[in-house]
Scaffold this active site. Sequence first.
Site, PDB file in Angstrom:
ATOM      1  N   THR A  62      -7.718  27.377 100.500  1.00  0.00           N
ATOM      2  CA  THR A  62      -8.804  28.397  99.930  1.00  0.00           C
ATOM      3  C   THR A  62      -9.405  28.137  98.581  1.00  0.00           C
ATOM      4  O   THR A  62      -8.396  27.599  97.880  1.00  0.00           O
ATOM      5  CB  THR A  62      -8.070  29.826 100.031  1.00  0.00           C
ATOM      6  N   SER A 106     -12.579  32.315 104.390  1.00  0.00           N
ATOM      7  CA  SER A 106     -12.847  32.585 105.934  1.00  0.00           C
ATOM      8  C   SER A 106     -13.449  31.056 106.195  1.00  0.00           C
ATOM      9  O   SER A 106     -13.037  30.597 107.325  1.00  0.00           O
ATOM     10  CB  SER A 106     -13.390  33.657 106.832  1.00  0.00           C
ATOM     11  N   ILE A 143       6.378  60.780 107.826  1.00  0.00           N
ATOM     12  CA  ILE A 143       7.423  61.519 108.439  1.00  0.00           C
ATOM     13  C   ILE A 143       8.556  61.792 107.165  1.00  0.00           C
ATOM     14  O   ILE A 143       9.302  62.735 107.088  1.00  0.00           O
ATOM     15  CB  ILE A 143       8.010  60.525 109.296  1.00  0.00           C
ATOM     16  N   HIS A 144       8.616  60.741 106.333  1.00  0.00           N
ATOM     17  CA  HIS A 144       9.575  61.087 105.163  1.00  0.00           C
ATOM     18  C   HIS A 144       8.906  61.967 103.902  1.00  0.00           C
ATOM     19  O   HIS A 144       9.544  62.305 102.892  1.00  0.00           O
ATOM     20  CB  HIS A 144       9.655  59.654 104.198  1.00  0.00           C
ATOM     21  N   GLY A 145       7.835  62.500 104.042  1.00  0.00           N
ATOM     22  CA  GLY A 145       7.117  63.134 102.916  1.00  0.00           C
ATOM     23  C   GLY A 145       7.298  62.489 101.752  1.00  0.00           C
ATOM     24  O   GLY A 145       7.209  61.085 101.605  1.00  0.00           O
ATOM     25  N   GLU A 167      -3.801  34.010 106.522  1.00  0.00           N
ATOM     26  CA  GLU A 167      -3.784  33.428 107.857  1.00  0.00           C
ATOM     27  C   GLU A 167      -4.723  33.815 108.817  1.00  0.00           C
ATOM     28  O   GLU A 167      -4.683  33.993 110.003  1.00  0.00           O
ATOM     29  CB  GLU A 167      -2.366  33.403 108.413  1.00  0.00           C
TER      30      GLU A 167
HETATM   31  C1  LIG Z   1      -1.544  37.024  98.682  1.00  0.00           C
HETATM   32  C2  LIG Z   1      -2.491  35.945  99.345  1.00  0.00           C
HETATM   33  C3  LIG Z   1      -1.831  34.506  99.379  1.00  0.00           C
HETATM   34  C4  LIG Z   1      -2.662  33.590  99.896  1.00  0.00           C
HETATM   35  N1  LIG Z   1      -2.111  32.404 100.158  1.00  0.00           N
HETATM   36  C5  LIG Z   1      -2.833  31.150 100.483  1.00  0.00           C
HETATM   37  C6  LIG Z   1      -2.298  29.754 100.476  1.00  0.00           C
HETATM   38  O1  LIG Z   1      -0.936  29.699 100.333  1.00  0.00           O
HETATM   39  N2  LIG Z   1      -2.975  28.506 100.795  1.00  0.00           N
HETATM   40  C7  LIG Z   1      -4.415  28.945 101.058  1.00  0.00           C
HETATM   41  O2  LIG Z   1      -5.112  27.954 101.331  1.00  0.00           O
HETATM   42  N3  LIG Z   1      -4.742  30.356 101.197  1.00  0.00           N
HETATM   43  C8  LIG Z   1      -3.983  31.268 100.913  1.00  0.00           C
HETATM   44  N4  LIG Z   1      -4.573  32.594 100.852  1.00  0.00           N
HETATM   45  C9  LIG Z   1      -6.061  32.772 101.280  1.00  0.00           C
HETATM   46  C10 LIG Z   1      -6.453  33.511 102.754  1.00  0.00           C
HETATM   47  O3  LIG Z   1      -6.051  32.618 103.657  1.00  0.00           O
HETATM   48  C11 LIG Z   1      -7.717  33.898 102.517  1.00  0.00           C
HETATM   49  O4  LIG Z   1      -7.750  35.188 101.553  1.00  0.00           O
HETATM   50  C12 LIG Z   1      -8.163  34.479 103.735  1.00  0.00           C
HETATM   51  O5  LIG Z   1      -8.594  33.259 104.826  1.00  0.00           O
HETATM   52  C13 LIG Z   1      -9.700  35.184 103.624  1.00  0.00           C
HETATM   53  O6  LIG Z   1     -10.538  34.696 102.548  1.00  0.00           O
HETATM   54  P1  LIG Z   1     -11.088  35.433 101.553  1.00  0.00           P
HETATM   55  O7  LIG Z   1     -10.117  36.056 100.767  1.00  0.00           O
HETATM   56  O8  LIG Z   1     -11.887  34.432 100.702  1.00  0.00           O
HETATM   57  O9  LIG Z   1     -12.219  36.504 102.227  1.00  0.00           O
HETATM   58  P2  LIG Z   1     -13.478  36.102 102.813  1.00  0.00           P
HETATM   59  O10 LIG Z   1     -13.576  35.028 103.770  1.00  0.00           O
HETATM   60  O11 LIG Z   1     -14.553  35.978 101.852  1.00  0.00           O
HETATM   61  O12 LIG Z   1     -13.941  37.430 103.607  1.00  0.00           O
HETATM   62  C14 LIG Z   1     -14.183  38.659 102.981  1.00  0.00           C
HETATM   63  C15 LIG Z   1     -14.390  39.725 104.459  1.00  0.00           C
HETATM   64  O13 LIG Z   1     -15.614  39.129 104.879  1.00  0.00           O
HETATM   65  C16 LIG Z   1     -15.097  39.305 106.730  1.00  0.00           C
HETATM   66  N5  LIG Z   1     -15.632  37.886 107.224  1.00  0.00           N
HETATM   67  C17 LIG Z   1     -15.389  36.702 106.609  1.00  0.00           C
HETATM   68  N6  LIG Z   1     -16.087  36.086 107.586  1.00  0.00           N
HETATM   69  C18 LIG Z   1     -16.299  36.615 108.811  1.00  0.00           C
HETATM   70  C19 LIG Z   1     -16.699  36.318 110.024  1.00  0.00           C
HETATM   71  N7  LIG Z   1     -17.414  35.378 110.535  1.00  0.00           N
HETATM   72  N8  LIG Z   1     -16.873  37.532 110.974  1.00  0.00           N
HETATM   73  C20 LIG Z   1     -16.562  38.830 110.596  1.00  0.00           C
HETATM   74  N9  LIG Z   1     -16.080  39.137 109.257  1.00  0.00           N
HETATM   75  C21 LIG Z   1     -16.097  37.971 108.549  1.00  0.00           C
HETATM   76  C22 LIG Z   1     -13.370  38.656 106.205  1.00  0.00           C
HETATM   77  O14 LIG Z   1     -12.819  39.184 107.378  1.00  0.00           O
HETATM   78  C23 LIG Z   1     -13.198  39.875 105.053  1.00  0.00           C
HETATM   79  O15 LIG Z   1     -13.148  40.964 105.461  1.00  0.00           O
HETATM   80  C24 LIG Z   1      -3.935  33.640 100.289  1.00  0.00           C
HETATM   81  C25 LIG Z   1      -4.517  35.013 100.306  1.00  0.00           C
HETATM   82  C26 LIG Z   1      -3.747  35.907  99.663  1.00  0.00           C
HETATM   83  C27 LIG Z   1      -4.513  37.384  99.610  1.00  0.00           C
END
Ligand SMILES: Cc1cc2nc3c(=O)[nH]c(=O)nc-3n(C[C@H](O)[C@H](O)[C@H](O)COP(=O)(O)OP(=O)(O)OC[C@H]3O[C@@H](n4cnc5c(N)ncnc54)[C@H](O)[C@@H]3O)c2cc1C
Length: 387
Positions: free
Chosen positions: A126, A132, A341-343, A367
């Site tokens: 990422t 995504s 349930i725990h309030g 993921e």
């Molecule tokens: C605590 C944490 C740990 C993580 N650890 C890792 C890691 O170890 N390695 C790594 O590589 N990544 C990691 N990630 C990244 C994680 O996989 C991404 O946050 C996730 O894939 C979403 O990407 P984004 O946050 O950029 O959201 P975005 O992709 O920008 O999405 C924003 C919103 O748009 C929606 N959206 C995007 N595309 C579409 C579509 N085609 N159709 C409908 N809705 C869509 C999404 O569902 C979301 O609601 C981590 C994330 C977090 C929060």
Amino acid sequence: MHFGMTEEQSMIVDTTRAFVENEIYPHELETERSGRLDLDLVKEIQTKAIEAGLYAANMPEEVGGAGLDTLSWLLYEKELGRANYALHWTGVARPSNILLAGTDAQKEQYLYPCIRGEKWDCLAMTEPGAGSDLRGMTASARKDGEDWVLNGTKHFISHADIADFAIVFMATGEEDTPRGKKKKITAFFVDKGTPGFSVREGYRNVSHRGYSNAVLEFDDCRLPASAILGEVDKGFDVANTWLGATRLQVAATCLGRADRALTHAVEYAAERRQFGQQIGKFQGISFKLADMATELKAANLLTWEAGWKFDQGTVTESDMSMAKLKATEMLAMVADEAIQIHGGMGLMDELPLERIWRDARVERIWEGTSEIQRHIISREMLRPLGG
Ligand SMILES: Cc1cc2nc3c(=O)[nH]c(=O)nc-3n(C[C@H](O)[C@H](O)[C@H](O)COP(=O)(O)OP(=O)(O)OC[C@H]3O[C@@H](n4cnc5c(N)ncnc54)[C@H](O)[C@@H]3O)c2cc1C
């Protein structure tokens, strides 16, 4: 169809549950309150997990793992998932399966030390501008003589602060496809300490206290060709081959936490009295319990079925997405209702419920977000019809 556990699976569940209850639960509150991972404590848990045969149990027997089939591995994940994430993820680590794709030399350098508890891995895909849509990544690797030179930024990278090396996905060019231009991606091993590679503190996160995320910076970071994992431009092939079941792992850990929350809710509903009777006697409470148990069972069945099909070689992307989608959304509902349930007591950190509720939030995002899982499921339905 057979829905029962084998004797071996029951033993795995019992052993893992006992380990989690005895070795991890007692340290949860401290980790949650400080938000810090005590690495001496982690080493203690690690040593005990290795002795108990639970460390890196996701790995095949021939490389020093437990050689579990997918379903048994998911049962083990469910039990670990009950506990504080930072503690079980580091103290009872499950090295990424993608390490199995390495060459013999890469296995010596990375895989075996991870299995022995001497190293931790992390995986970086990422970027600030590519979540995504991973193909939109801009961090890149350029060939320079025999070497590769990496530049760019990755963020949200879990436990990169304590990892000894990262598996990093970089854009290595573009190709023309019938659907337009597509980035080619290559995976690299990058050791901590490599010049041009730095790791800085990431963001503070509402979920999984103590389990940090970091920002990885690459500034003319030079690597030999031997650092490539898999083949040049085939980074997503290696990821798709080896990381497919990670969604099931997320689902399984959610099942464990939901089960823990439900157990608390049932006990409290039977014990707490208001208006002269147990609150569980009010239909407003008992129907919540029924819905929670039904949702949990549905998520269990989807996850176990996908795990079973994984080993039969018949699992589909949709099967795994359904399990991840259902389990993560079910956990959010179960955690929320358990608090209701725990309030007021449900919000206090004497109980693990407020933590389970906070931790549930990230599961619908990492993921692959719930929207992306729905996209995968519906794509499989529509594609045969030309959709
Ligand atoms: C605590 C944490 C740990 C993580 N650890 C890792 C890691 O170890 N390695 C790594 O590589 N990544 C990691 N990630 C990244 C994680 O996989 C991404 O946050 C996730 O894939 C979403 O990407 P984004 O946050 O950029 O959201 P975005 O992709 O920008 O999405 C924003 C919103 O748009 C929606 N959206 C995007 N595309 C579409 C579509 N085609 N159709 C409908 N809705 C869509 C999404 O569902 C979301 O609601 C981590 C994330 C977090 C929060």
